[in-house]
Write a protein that holds these residues in place. Structure first.
Motif, PDB file in Angstrom:
ATOM      1  N   PHE A   7       2.800  -5.152  -4.934  1.00  0.00           N
ATOM      2  CA  PHE A   7       2.369  -3.970  -5.692  1.00  0.00           C
ATOM      3  C   PHE A   7       1.949  -4.364  -7.102  1.00  0.00           C
ATOM      4  O   PHE A   7       0.900  -3.930  -7.599  1.00  0.00           O
ATOM      5  CB  PHE A   7       3.495  -2.938  -5.743  1.00  0.00           C
ATOM      6  CG  PHE A   7       3.246  -1.818  -6.718  1.00  0.00           C
ATOM      7  CD1 PHE A   7       2.492  -0.710  -6.356  1.00  0.00           C
ATOM      8  CD2 PHE A   7       3.755  -1.882  -8.015  1.00  0.00           C
ATOM      9  CE1 PHE A   7       2.242   0.310  -7.271  1.00  0.00           C
ATOM     10  CE2 PHE A   7       3.508  -0.869  -8.933  1.00  0.00           C
ATOM     11  CZ  PHE A   7       2.755   0.233  -8.554  1.00  0.00           C
TER      12      PHE A   7
ATOM     13  N   GLU B  31       1.730   6.764 -10.959  1.00  0.00           N
ATOM     14  CA  GLU B  31       0.382   6.266 -11.218  1.00  0.00           C
ATOM     15  C   GLU B  31       0.350   5.451 -12.501  1.00  0.00           C
ATOM     16  O   GLU B  31      -0.414   4.478 -12.608  1.00  0.00           O
ATOM     17  CB  GLU B  31      -0.599   7.434 -11.305  1.00  0.00           C
ATOM     18  CG  GLU B  31      -0.855   8.117  -9.965  1.00  0.00           C
ATOM     19  CD  GLU B  31      -1.985   9.131 -10.046  1.00  0.00           C
ATOM     20  OE1 GLU B  31      -2.724   9.126 -11.072  1.00  0.00           O
ATOM     21  OE2 GLU B  31      -2.128   9.925  -9.105  1.00  0.00           O
TER      22      GLU B  31
ATOM     23  N   PHE C 165       1.186   2.630 -14.708  1.00  0.00           N
ATOM     24  CA  PHE C 165       1.694   1.320 -14.285  1.00  0.00           C
ATOM     25  C   PHE C 165       2.972   0.946 -15.021  1.00  0.00           C
ATOM     26  O   PHE C 165       3.901   0.387 -14.412  1.00  0.00           O
ATOM     27  CB  PHE C 165       0.618   0.244 -14.492  1.00  0.00           C
ATOM     28  CG  PHE C 165       1.042  -1.110 -14.012  1.00  0.00           C
ATOM     29  CD1 PHE C 165       1.190  -1.372 -12.664  1.00  0.00           C
ATOM     30  CD2 PHE C 165       1.324  -2.126 -14.910  1.00  0.00           C
ATOM     31  CE1 PHE C 165       1.599  -2.624 -12.203  1.00  0.00           C
ATOM     32  CE2 PHE C 165       1.727  -3.380 -14.473  1.00  0.00           C
ATOM     33  CZ  PHE C 165       1.868  -3.632 -13.109  1.00  0.00           C
TER      34      PHE C 165
ATOM     35  N   ARG D 246      -1.366  -6.050  -7.124  1.00  0.00           N
ATOM     36  CA  ARG D 246      -2.471  -5.134  -6.842  1.00  0.00           C
ATOM     37  C   ARG D 246      -2.807  -4.261  -8.051  1.00  0.00           C
ATOM     38  O   ARG D 246      -3.972  -4.111  -8.416  1.00  0.00           O
ATOM     39  CB  ARG D 246      -2.095  -4.208  -5.680  1.00  0.00           C
ATOM     40  CG  ARG D 246      -2.097  -4.841  -4.306  1.00  0.00           C
ATOM     41  CD  ARG D 246      -1.672  -3.783  -3.287  1.00  0.00           C
ATOM     42  NE  ARG D 246      -1.716  -4.275  -1.929  1.00  0.00           N
ATOM     43  CZ  ARG D 246      -2.169  -3.572  -0.897  1.00  0.00           C
ATOM     44  NH1 ARG D 246      -2.619  -2.347  -1.081  1.00  0.00           N
ATOM     45  NH2 ARG D 246      -2.168  -4.085   0.315  1.00  0.00           N
ATOM     46  N   ARG D 247      -1.778  -3.667  -8.613  1.00  0.00           N
ATOM     47  CA  ARG D 247      -1.992  -2.652  -9.636  1.00  0.00           C
ATOM     48  C   ARG D 247      -1.988  -3.202 -11.055  1.00  0.00           C
ATOM     49  O   ARG D 247      -2.395  -2.505 -11.985  1.00  0.00           O
ATOM     50  CB  ARG D 247      -0.898  -1.586  -9.510  1.00  0.00           C
ATOM     51  CG  ARG D 247      -1.049  -0.636  -8.323  1.00  0.00           C
ATOM     52  CD  ARG D 247      -2.037   0.484  -8.611  1.00  0.00           C
ATOM     53  NE  ARG D 247      -1.626   1.193  -9.808  1.00  0.00           N
ATOM     54  CZ  ARG D 247      -0.709   2.172  -9.851  1.00  0.00           C
ATOM     55  NH1 ARG D 247      -0.100   2.539  -8.725  1.00  0.00           N
ATOM     56  NH2 ARG D 247      -0.406   2.762 -10.979  1.00  0.00           N
TER      57      ARG D 247
ATOM     58  N   ALA E  29       0.826  -1.208   0.000  1.00  0.00           N
ATOM     59  CA  ALA E  29       0.000   0.000   0.000  1.00  0.00           C
ATOM     60  C   ALA E  29       0.861   1.260   0.000  1.00  0.00           C
ATOM     61  O   ALA E  29       0.531   2.259  -0.659  1.00  0.00           O
ATOM     62  CB  ALA E  29      -0.929  -0.012   1.214  1.00  0.00           C
TER      63      ALA E  29
ATOM     64  N   GLU F 277       1.978   1.781  -3.468  1.00  0.00           N
ATOM     65  CA  GLU F 277       0.886   2.329  -4.299  1.00  0.00           C
ATOM     66  C   GLU F 277       0.762   3.832  -4.125  1.00  0.00           C
ATOM     67  O   GLU F 277       0.426   4.557  -5.081  1.00  0.00           O
ATOM     68  CB  GLU F 277      -0.438   1.662  -3.916  1.00  0.00           C
ATOM     69  CG  GLU F 277      -0.644   0.283  -4.498  1.00  0.00           C
ATOM     70  CD  GLU F 277      -2.084  -0.179  -4.355  1.00  0.00           C
ATOM     71  OE1 GLU F 277      -2.828  -0.126  -5.354  1.00  0.00           O
ATOM     72  OE2 GLU F 277      -2.459  -0.578  -3.243  1.00  0.00           O
TER      73      GLU F 277
END
Length: 395
Positions: free
Chosen positions: A131, A88, A90, A134-135, A80, A83
């Motif tokens: 990460f 931003e 990716f 997640r992204r 987190a 993130e």
């Protein structure tokens, strides 16, 4: 005789170091490997890779409450923080991550790699894989390329699993390509990341129900030159055996004839759960289908132990057969559960050949130290002994 377990607590003074050590020391928890030093290394190397990285903010977010968290919670917490501080975009974030990693040749042991001045490796890389998991689900091709790089510095076996669930066609095409990769770490990921029941990992329920999508991967890696990769294949097959025993028995029967020593070792390791369970088909495949002819006497000392102690098992065997017997000898500890009932856990004992008429005594120490995967409860435990899958003695 049943064994009585007495649960004792480690005293607070010992834990805090305020008194002489009167309790058996515990191994350092895994969670402590995700720590302040790792966060500092991430800050330095991500800043080196991208001048715009707000290292101070990342470190503040990462360390806030970290000490109170368990292992996986620490990984998620740092994920987190990443993130909140990586680009931003990716693809840009992946380029920063990849540039932060230590250079590798491709043949190093992962355990030998450490974060240092040249880049990140080892435990600080795990939050980076978090990460990406997640992204990256909206950018799966780019995410998988990043995991290809990360798994050569620290395994990405947990991070690849969400992509198998969300994008199975792309994921399996990628894993199939990875079975031919030059890096053994990438080849291993093709097997380890797709294990149906990977410890600490997201369960792949579709593969638990139908493991057929992974079988071509295992076939491709069956005779991999790396023992590290072959071990993963064996563990993957052992996972499958828990839900589809007949499939794994058939796999072993098909690949065992004329197998090299390396392949035999893989297949034997893949068979371990079914052998422990006394599966008649698997025992027969390994020439272990015959019942033990003779007597077996199991002795235990002491009769009362504390958590942290060891239990001494002594097995006296006498063969009444007229020819040698191949014996796989396991034992089950029937642990007491919180509700007072017992639950058996099978452990490996011995694999021997007992000559005709031979008598032999075997001995083994079984540790009852605390482990993260089992909680002990006070009460009367029992042990049973299994030879070629059949219970032959109890104590």
């Amino acid at each position: 005789m049943p064994v009585r377990i007495v649960v004792v607590r480690i005293c607070t003074a010992c834990v805090q170091g305020a008194a002489p050590l009167c309790c058996r020391p515990m191994a350092e928890p895994f969670k402590n490997l995700i720590n302040r030093e790792g966060v500092a290394a991430m800050r330095r190397q991500l800043r080196r890779a991208w001048a715009g990285f707000d290292g101070a903010r990342f470190e503040a977010l990462a360390l806030d409450g970290l000490e109170a968290l368990g292992l996986q919670a620490r990984v998620q917490h740092l994920g987190a923080a990443l993130e909140a501080t990586l680009p931003e975009d990716f693809d840009a974030a992946c380029r920063v991550i990849e540039a932060s990693l230590v250079p590798v040749r491709g043949d190093e042991e992962l355990g030998e790699l450490r974060a240092g001045e040249q880049g990140l490796a080892g435990w600080p890389v795990w939050p980076l894989t978090e990460f990406v998991a997640r992204r990256g689900l909206d950018h799966p091709e780019r995410a998988l390329r990043c995991l290809h790089a990360l798994t050569q510095r620290f395994t990405a076996e947990w991070a690849v699993r969400p992509f198998i669930v969300a994008q199975p066609e792309l994921a399996f095409a990628t894993l199939a390509r990875w079975t031919n990769d030059a890096s053994p770490h990438v080849r291993r990921l093709a097997s380890e990341g797709s294990r149906p029941r990977l410890p600490w990992g997201l369960q792949l329920k579709a593969l638990i129900a139908d493991p057929s999508p992974t079988l071509p991967l295992l076939e491709a890696l069956l005779d991999d030159p790396s023992e590290y990769v072959r071990r993963s294949v064996a563990n993957h097959l052992n996972d499958i055996a828990k839900d589809h025993p007949a499939l794994v028995v058939g796999w072993v029967l098909r690949h065992l004839p004329d197998a090299s020593p390396e392949r035999r070792a893989l297949l034997k390791h893949a068979s371990r759960t079914l052998i422990k369970q006394g599966d008649a088909r698997m025992l027969k495949a390994w020439g272990l289908g015959r019942r033990f002819a003779g007597t077996a006497t199991l002795g235990l000392q002491p009769k009362k132990i504390r958590v942290g102690d060891s239990l001494a098992l002594t097995l006296a065997l006498h063969s009444s057969a007229k020819r040698a017997q191949k014996l796989v000898i396991d034992y089950a500890v029937h642990h007491v559960k919180a509700n007072g009932e017992r639950s058996p856990k099978v452990f490996k004992g011995w694999a021997i050949e007992l000559a005709a008429g031979e008598s032999r005594t075997l001995a083994k120490q079984h540790s009852m130290r605390a482990v993260t995967t089992r909680r002990y409860h006070a009460g009367r435990h029992a042990i049973d002994l299994r030879i070629n899958g059949e219970v032959v003695a109890e104590a």
